[in-house]
Scaffold this motif. Structure first.
Motif, PDB file in Angstrom:
ATOM      1  N   TYR A  60     -47.754   9.096 -17.280  1.00 28.14           N
ATOM      2  CA  TYR A  60     -47.536  10.498 -16.862  1.00 28.14           C
ATOM      3  C   TYR A  60     -46.446  10.556 -15.804  1.00 28.14           C
ATOM      4  CZ  TYR A  60     -51.855  11.618 -19.307  1.00 28.14           C
ATOM      5  OH  TYR A  60     -52.812  11.812 -20.272  1.00 28.14           O
ATOM      6  N   LYS A  69     -54.970   7.663 -16.852  1.00 22.43           N
ATOM      7  CA  LYS A  69     -55.482   8.924 -16.303  1.00 22.43           C
ATOM      8  C   LYS A  69     -54.397   9.537 -15.432  1.00 22.43           C
ATOM      9  CE  LYS A  69     -59.339  10.564 -13.481  1.00 22.43           C
ATOM     10  NZ  LYS A  69     -59.376  11.872 -14.107  1.00 22.43           N
ATOM     11  N   ASN A  70     -54.087  10.777 -15.728  1.00 24.53           N
ATOM     12  CA  ASN A  70     -53.097  11.487 -14.896  1.00 24.53           C
ATOM     13  C   ASN A  70     -53.750  11.837 -13.551  1.00 24.53           C
ATOM     14  OD1 ASN A  70     -51.240  13.133 -13.722  1.00 24.53           O
ATOM     15  ND2 ASN A  70     -50.788  14.331 -15.585  1.00 24.53           N
ATOM     16  N   GLU A  80     -56.769  15.131 -17.385  1.00 27.80           N
ATOM     17  CA  GLU A  80     -55.796  14.694 -18.392  1.00 27.80           C
ATOM     18  C   GLU A  80     -55.829  13.182 -18.516  1.00 27.80           C
ATOM     19  OE1 GLU A  80     -51.520  15.476 -18.157  1.00 27.80           O
ATOM     20  OE2 GLU A  80     -52.024  17.596 -18.430  1.00 27.80           O
ATOM     21  N   GLN A  81     -56.156  12.671 -19.701  1.00 29.27           N
ATOM     22  CA  GLN A  81     -56.105  11.223 -19.896  1.00 29.27           C
ATOM     23  C   GLN A  81     -55.984  10.882 -21.365  1.00 29.27           C
ATOM     24  OE1 GLN A  81     -59.964  10.112 -18.088  1.00 29.27           O
ATOM     25  NE2 GLN A  81     -60.471   9.263 -20.098  1.00 29.27           N
ATOM     26  N   LYS A  82     -55.517   9.654 -21.640  1.00 31.10           N
ATOM     27  CA  LYS A  82     -55.397   9.211 -23.044  1.00 31.10           C
ATOM     28  C   LYS A  82     -55.602   7.704 -23.085  1.00 31.10           C
ATOM     29  CE  LYS A  82     -50.486   9.668 -22.147  1.00 31.10           C
ATOM     30  NZ  LYS A  82     -49.305  10.466 -22.378  1.00 31.10           N
TER      31      LYS A  82
END
Ligand code: HAM
Length: 414
Positions: free
Chosen positions: A414, A393-394, A400-402
């Motif tokens: 990030y 998680k940014n 924003e996350q992946k």
């Protein structure tokens, strides 16, 4: 409250403070190495006689401020109140010196003076100290002042004043002392403080430096050392001033600048800041050509300075710690091993960060990640564990996350 507390005037430095000291030390090392200086580390404990003979029996430091005690074999030892005496002792003892040699040495570390603690003044305090040993030339005095100024500028300090004086040499100082004694004989000595009434006979220069208002007023018209310098000291001082002026460093002359230690001759200086109140002196130093001989060594000229790190730290204000790269947020207790191992892999690759250890809710773990100021929250929950994945998680951009496989965390940070 703990059963045992720290000693008055001694301070614990937690990261928000010790970061400043680390920054000061690192900057000193960087700047001083540009001037060819290397580090000398001397012991904190020395024989008491070293300080009595170098700093001077008549000074406040020796009379009132030293931490002196007998060791188990009844030898009188003292915790160093300053660095110069130990540096001189070490240098003489090393036998390194030969005529023409120039040695550039700096020292960093704690010093001890039994003073009344207040803002910027502690009983254990820390100095950045530098000594240029060997040159008799006045350009050396200017060089160390310029190095001190470069250090203070490198740590971002402005609004500092350089005060400059010459205390003369064994040739002209006795003449000045005589003039001062004559002056004291002509005033009402009863108006001086108790220390100064004694000093007027034993060490009259020190009266000029007294901060007690009554003493200041009574000595307002005292003769000036700068009018009594001999034919050797005048050109020496002129050259120091000329080099500083040519280097663009402003200074003010202060003929009352005596300094608290007796080993000085000729050039003395102090750097003060209007921003730290009564403890305005952030650094001080000067030439001490007679010290090595007085300690039984060769006749070596030298000049140096010391800065008080507590006072510099006061002027730095709050420092931001660098942001860590990651925070591993454990949401499922089966991920506790994996969390430490993931953090270990990232640290081995040069990234910095922490692990939450205990499993907790997403909300509480993300709050922790936020508090640590990490750029990446690495989430290890039930689904991530099942699929050998990590959700990144940014923490600096909302939303924003992946989710990536374990092995691809580094390239996806990030
Ligand atoms: P000093 O003026 O006694 O000189 O100390 C230098 C600096 O140490 C002072 O300007 C002040 O910033 C800091 N300092 C002194 N006492 C305390 C204290 N109790 N708490 C916090 N800071 C303090 C010397 O020590 C000389 N050895 C300097 C020198 C080096 N001269 C030639 N070479």
């Amino acid at each position: 409250m703990a059963d045992i507390q720290k000693i008055k005037g001694f301070v614990d430095l937690f990261p928000s403070e010790s970061d400043k000291f680390t920054f000061l030390e690192q900057t000193a090392r960087t700047v001083f190495s540009r001037y060819g200086f290397g580090e000398l580390r001397t012991p904190i404990l020395e024989k008491t006689e070293l300080f009595c003979r170098s700093i001077g029996e008549e000074t406040d430091v020796v009379q009132k401020e030293m931490y002196t005690f007998l060791d188990r074999k009844d030898r009188s030892l003292t915790m160093r109140p300053e660095a110069t005496a130990g540096v001189a002792r070490a240098f003489i003892e090393s036998g390194l010196w030969q005529p023409g040699l120039i040695s550039r040495l700096y020292s960093l570390g704690p010093m001890f003076r039994y003073e009344r603690p207040q803002k910027g003044r502690q009983r254990q305090f820390h100095q950045v100290n530098a000594e240029l040993i060997g040159p008799v030339e006045p350009q050396a005095d200017a060089e160390v002042i310029l190095m001190l100024d470069a250090f203070l500028k490198a740590i971002g300090l402005q609004k500092l004043t350089v005060e400059l004086n010459s205390l003369g040499c064994p040739e002209c100082r006795p003449v000045f002392k005589h003039a001062l004694k004559e002056f004291f004989a002509g005033i009402d000595a009863a108006g001086l403080c108790e220390d100064c009434r004694r000093r007027a006979g034993t060490n009259p220069l020190r009266v000029l430096d007294c901060k007690v208002p009554g003493c200041k007023a009574l000595t307002k018209d005292a003769p000036s050392i700068l009018d009594h310098l001999c034919d050797h000291c005048v050109p020496h001082f002129e050259t120091v001033k000329t080099v500083l002026t040519r280097a663009g460093l402003p200074f003010t002359l202060n003929p009352r600048l005596v300094r608290g230690l007796d080993y000085y001759q000729r050039t003395t200086f102090e750097i003060t800041s209007a921003d730290i109140g009564a403890q305005a002196s952030v650094a001080g130093g000067g030439r001490y050509d007679g010290l090595f001989k007085a300690l039984g060594g060769p006749d070596i000229p030298a000049v140096g300075f010391a800065c008080g790190m507590e006072r510099l730290a006061l002027l730095l204000g709050q420092m931001e710690r660098p942001r860590p790269d990651f925070f591993v947020a454990v949401l499922d207790e089966r991920a506790e091993d994996a969390a430490v191992l993931l953090a270990q892999t990232l640290r081995e690759a040069g990234f910095s960060g922490e692990v939450s250890y205990k499993a907790g809710s997403m909300k509480s773990r993300l709050r922790q990640a936020d508090k640590s100021r990490a750029r990446n929250g690495l989430i290890l929950g039930e689904s991530e564990i099942a699929a050998s994945q990590v959700t990144i998680k940014n923490m600096t951009v909302a939303g924003e996350q992946k989710t990536v496989p374990w092995a691809q965390v580094i390239e996806n940070l990030y």
